[in-house]
Enzyme design. Structure first.
Site, PDB file in Angstrom:
ATOM      1  N   THR A 174      -5.519  17.067  27.058  1.00  0.00           N
ATOM      2  CA  THR A 174      -6.781  17.596  26.564  1.00  0.00           C
ATOM      3  C   THR A 174      -6.869  18.327  25.285  1.00  0.00           C
ATOM      4  O   THR A 174      -8.060  18.909  24.783  1.00  0.00           O
ATOM      5  CB  THR A 174      -7.173  18.399  27.769  1.00  0.00           C
ATOM      6  OG1 THR A 174      -6.127  19.585  27.856  1.00  0.00           O
ATOM      7  CG2 THR A 174      -7.446  17.745  28.961  1.00  0.00           C
ATOM      8  N   LYS A 175      -5.887  18.179  24.414  1.00  0.00           N
ATOM      9  CA  LYS A 175      -5.683  19.073  23.376  1.00  0.00           C
ATOM     10  C   LYS A 175      -6.417  18.310  22.320  1.00  0.00           C
ATOM     11  O   LYS A 175      -6.819  17.211  22.358  1.00  0.00           O
ATOM     12  CB  LYS A 175      -4.312  19.168  22.832  1.00  0.00           C
ATOM     13  CG  LYS A 175      -3.372  20.011  23.755  1.00  0.00           C
ATOM     14  CD  LYS A 175      -3.801  21.469  24.215  1.00  0.00           C
ATOM     15  CE  LYS A 175      -2.594  21.789  25.062  1.00  0.00           C
ATOM     16  NZ  LYS A 175      -3.188  23.455  25.679  1.00  0.00           N
ATOM     17  N   ASN A 176      -6.838  18.928  21.393  1.00  0.00           N
ATOM     18  CA  ASN A 176      -7.430  18.533  20.041  1.00  0.00           C
ATOM     19  C   ASN A 176      -6.721  17.240  19.458  1.00  0.00           C
ATOM     20  O   ASN A 176      -7.514  16.485  19.032  1.00  0.00           O
ATOM     21  CB  ASN A 176      -7.951  19.652  19.009  1.00  0.00           C
ATOM     22  CG  ASN A 176      -8.751  20.793  19.345  1.00  0.00           C
ATOM     23  OD1 ASN A 176      -8.384  21.322  20.395  1.00  0.00           O
ATOM     24  ND2 ASN A 176      -9.484  21.158  18.656  1.00  0.00           N
TER      25      ASN A 176
END
Length: 367
Positions: free
Chosen positions: A187-189
């Site tokens: 889910t990180k950038n």
């Protein structure tokens, strides 16, 4: 129309499906799955993206924090200053080394480590290093914090798990401190298709030490020269996936910032405090609002088809695992934030209509 989830990873990866499939098959057909060409290529590309000479791929973001701390010499019994409102990942890394966490309160508006509070802590205790967490995608004021740390002779570890690509004065997160840790949780950038992480640094000696610590402390195969070390290696598949995604991070960040900017204008509820949107120094990994009646707002939003979460409800010094170790520690701003924060959906694949639905639902609360 209700949103499916806080993040739509299926949609996120769909536009790159062919490239991702090709990357995975390239690794499969190579017959080399650990610390090969894909890892080396990604390490070089990610170091260049961050603006530093060295990146060392590791298994996950928490390992990256632990190895970054070890890379600057933190060991058993050393004190490490850090915040207590960032989910416990820094605390986990400190504890894994047998070090001791010394918690510093945060600023109410930025929710980041308070420079004045840090200065007081560093003046009053023998601290080996400080973890500066760029929480929710907001880049801390590193010039101010580095000045404080330098004055006390303390090493700075940037926790960039939520700040890929955040920048100020043409310098990106990860390029300010002595060493930095990144997570590539999906889910990180910049997210992998599983767990992955990296340590980045401009210091060749730290890079060399971390490179050995991630693989048993070897300087050559089966020859251990450093301890305590671990097995924490970025695998070839995740490195290949991350290489596909890296060129898209800035565009994804721009979309996140655009959504955050829309919320800043569209959400007008008087009981909801909004985060500042500061251009590229805030890449909106999470869009976190505050209210004194969080549970009621959260229930209202879910009834309106808007998913929401709390990042993070439990301050580290009040976690059950800490026992009474920090019973005398008071962090009033941290504790206030942990009782008030609520995360709204904010990810690149959200449509304008999705964002309008979220904002309207917030504004209807209590109406």
């Amino acid at each position: 129309m209700p949103l499916r989830a806080m993040n739509d990873l299926v949609a996120h990866n769909a536009s790159l499906a062919d490239e991702l499939s090709d990357a995975v098959m390239r690794v499969l057909n190579s017959g080399w799955y650990i610390l090969g060409r894909e890892v080396k290529a990604f390490e070089e590309a990610f170091a260049a993206y961050c603006g530093v000479p060295f990146a060392i791929g590791v298994a996950n973001g928490t390992d990256a924090l632990e190895l970054a701390l070890a890379g600057v010499g933190v060991g058993r019994g050393d004190r490490v200053a850090l915040v207590a409102n960032a989910g416990g990942y820094g605390t986990s890394a400190v504890n894994a080394l047998g070090a001791v966490g010394v918690y510093v309160d945060v600023d109410l508006d930025t929710q980041l480590i308070d420079a004045s509070a840090l200065d007081r802590v560093l003046a009053g205790a023998d601290i080996r290093a400080v973890i500066v967490t760029h929480l929710y995608g907001r880049l801390a004021d590193m010039a101010e914090l580095m000045a404080v740390a330098d004055r006390h002779g303390v090493k700075v570890v940037e926790d960039c798990a939520q700040a890929h690509g955040a920048s100020r004065d043409n310098r990106r997160a990860g390029s300010f401190g002595h060493v930095a840790a990144f997570s590539f949780y999906p889910t990180k950038n910049l997210g992998a298709l599983g767990d992955a992480g990296a340590v980045v640094t401009g210091d060749a000696a730290i890079a060399e030490r971390v490179g050995r610590l991630r693989q048993y402390g070897w300087d050559r195969k089966y020859h251990m020269t450093l301890a305590p070390a671990r097995n924490s290696r970025l695998d070839e598949v995740q490195a290949a996936v991350l290489s596909v995604k890296l060129p898209h991070v800035d565009a994804w960040n721009a979309r996140r910032i655009a959504l955050a900017s829309f919320y800043a204008e569209a959400i007008t509820h008087p009981k909801v405090a909004l985060p500042a949107v500061d251009g590229t120094s805030y890449v909106a990994h999470l869009y976190v609002v505050r209210t004194t009646d969080r549970d009621d707002l959260a229930a209202h939003l879910r009834a309106e088809g808007v998913p929401c979460e709390v990042h993070y409800p439990y301050p580290d010094h009040r976690q059950p695992a800490a026992g009474d170790r920090y019973a005398g520690v008071s962090l009033p701003t941290t504790e206030q934030l942990c009782a008030e924060v609520l995360t709204l959906p904010c990810y690149p694949e959200m449509s304008d209509a999705d964002a309008e639905h979220v904002a309207a639902a917030v504004n209807r609360w209590g109406a």
